[in-house]
Design a protein around this motif. Structure first.
Motif, PDB file in Angstrom:
ATOM      1  N   LYS A 159       0.788  -1.175   0.026  1.00  0.00           N
ATOM      2  CA  LYS A 159      -0.116  -0.082  -0.010  1.00  0.00           C
ATOM      3  C   LYS A 159       0.794   1.165   0.077  1.00  0.00           C
ATOM      4  CE  LYS A 159      -3.817  -0.409   2.344  1.00  0.00           C
ATOM      5  NZ  LYS A 159      -4.759  -0.383   3.301  1.00  0.00           N
ATOM      6  N   SER A 200      -1.083  -9.129  -2.187  1.00  0.00           N
ATOM      7  CA  SER A 200      -0.758  -7.967  -1.360  1.00  0.00           C
ATOM      8  C   SER A 200       0.412  -8.331  -0.365  1.00  0.00           C
ATOM      9  CB  SER A 200      -1.890  -7.453  -0.632  1.00  0.00           C
ATOM     10  OG  SER A 200      -1.604  -6.331   0.447  1.00  0.00           O
ATOM     11  N   THR A 213      -0.593  -3.691   3.962  1.00  0.00           N
ATOM     12  CA  THR A 213      -1.467  -4.700   3.268  1.00  0.00           C
ATOM     13  C   THR A 213      -2.929  -4.376   2.739  1.00  0.00           C
ATOM     14  OG1 THR A 213      -0.436  -6.126   4.927  1.00  0.00           O
ATOM     15  CG2 THR A 213      -2.495  -7.061   3.851  1.00  0.00           C
ATOM     16  N   TYR A 214      -3.208  -4.990   1.574  1.00  0.00           N
ATOM     17  CA  TYR A 214      -4.559  -4.957   0.789  1.00  0.00           C
ATOM     18  C   TYR A 214      -5.234  -5.941   1.318  1.00  0.00           C
ATOM     19  CZ  TYR A 214      -3.663  -0.432  -1.927  1.00  0.00           C
ATOM     20  OH  TYR A 214      -3.328   0.590  -2.068  1.00  0.00           O
ATOM     21  N   MET A 219      -8.020  -5.361  -3.738  1.00  0.00           N
ATOM     22  CA  MET A 219      -7.125  -5.816  -4.910  1.00  0.00           C
ATOM     23  C   MET A 219      -8.115  -6.049  -6.191  1.00  0.00           C
ATOM     24  SD  MET A 219      -3.948  -6.197  -3.904  1.00  0.00           S
ATOM     25  CE  MET A 219      -3.202  -7.220  -5.031  1.00  0.00           C
TER      26      MET A 219
END
Length: 306
Positions: A159, A200, A213-214, A219
């Motif tokens: 991110k 991610s 983190t996604y 995503m």
């Protein structure tokens, strides 16, 4: 977390990871096996274990970085000689050398997964992978494609760092294909479509933490915006390593003027035990005693080392 170990004769995994060395020529911000103090694998015991597998199996050579093992061509040749398939998961740096790549190809290597977190952008590689690697990685991709070998790429999205790589990586693959004069609507790629694997940053091993983190839905949303994708196919656990790999994911196709490319969004979220892709029955790992355990369950049990 369900953990178990199988004797090689009882293996049921479609593919088995072999950590042949824990040496690496990179120092990435995200590495799910960051332990560098483990000796190289005992090749005699590894090959003995592989010789006992009951069916033809994908042996996935990883590291740290498998090309750091001095006997990699021998390992590839021996695995194929035992009747199994062999794939190489690599950062690609040494594949930029035609002479070195030819050694691997002469040994029988034909399937590669190259990590490309920054596509051709050194600013991204410096932040995620601690070095200027774009030139070497692009040259590696060129070298593999011009030899008409099967190649997939792997990209970690962090991110605020490399969201642009999501769109740039497919563009780069197409540009390289044109440069070396190959098309993905011709063999071998007509039979085995290239897959660009994207995930991610995960909370596993050495990592950048949850703030980078996604979630999977994020995503998917980025892909909708960047590619105009409307339909995604959910893959629970692919039985074909070449087409899907092994874990819950969402895929979509990109139709380019050199042929079809698959994009695969891999779910890298951990469960309550801190395990990625928990319960996968298709991907195993050779243990320290050369038995076979579920891959990420074994990684977690060894605290992201070996």
């Amino acid at each position: 977390m369900e953990y178990y170990e199988l004797a090689p004769e009882d293996n049921h995994f479609h593919s088995i990871v072999a950590d042949i060395t824990h040496k690496c020529n990179m120092n990435c911000a995200n590495c799910y096996i960051p332990n560098r103090d483990v000796p190289d694998i005992d090749l005699h015991r590894l090959l003995d274990s592989i010789s006992k597998l009951p069916t033809r199996t994908w042996i996935r050579l990883i590291g740290a970085e498998p090309t750091m093992h001095p006997n990699l061509p021998y390992i590839i040749r021996a695995i194929i000689g035992l009747g199994h398939r062999c794939s190489l998961t690599t950062n690609g740096l040494k594949l930029a050398s035609n002479k070195y790549l030819d050694q691997l190809v002469d040994a029988g290597a034909y399937y590669f997964l190259i990590s490309m977190n920054g596509a051709d952008d050194d600013i991204i590689y410096k932040e995620l992978d601690s070095g200027s690697y774009a030139g070497l990685k692009v040259r590696a991709l060129e070298n593999v494609l011009k030899r008409k070998l099967t190649v997939n790429t792997g990209t970690i999205i962090a991110k605020g760092v490399n969201e642009i790589t999501l769109k740039r990586q497919p563009e780069l693959v197409v540009e390289v294909a044109k440069r070396v004069g190959i098309r993905f609507d011709q063999n071998p790629w007509k039979r085995i479509t290239p897959v660009l694997r994207i995930k991610s940053v995960g909370d596993i091993g050495r990592n950048m933490g949850g703030s980078a983190t996604y979630q999977m839905e994020d995503m998917i949303d980025m892909c909708r915006k960047q590619f105009g994708v409307k339909e995604f196919t959910r893959v629970e656990s692919g039985l074909n390593l070449l087409k899907h790999g092994d874990g819950p994911s969402y895929t979509f196709d990109i139709h380019t003027d050199v042929g079809l490319i698959h994009v695969r969004l891999v779910d890298w979220a951990v469960d309550e035990d801190g395990v990625v892709d928990a319960g996968n029955k298709n991907r195993g790992r050779f243990t320290q005693d050369f038995k076979i355990a579920p891959f990420f369950e074994h990684v977690k049990k060894n605290e992201f080392g070996y």
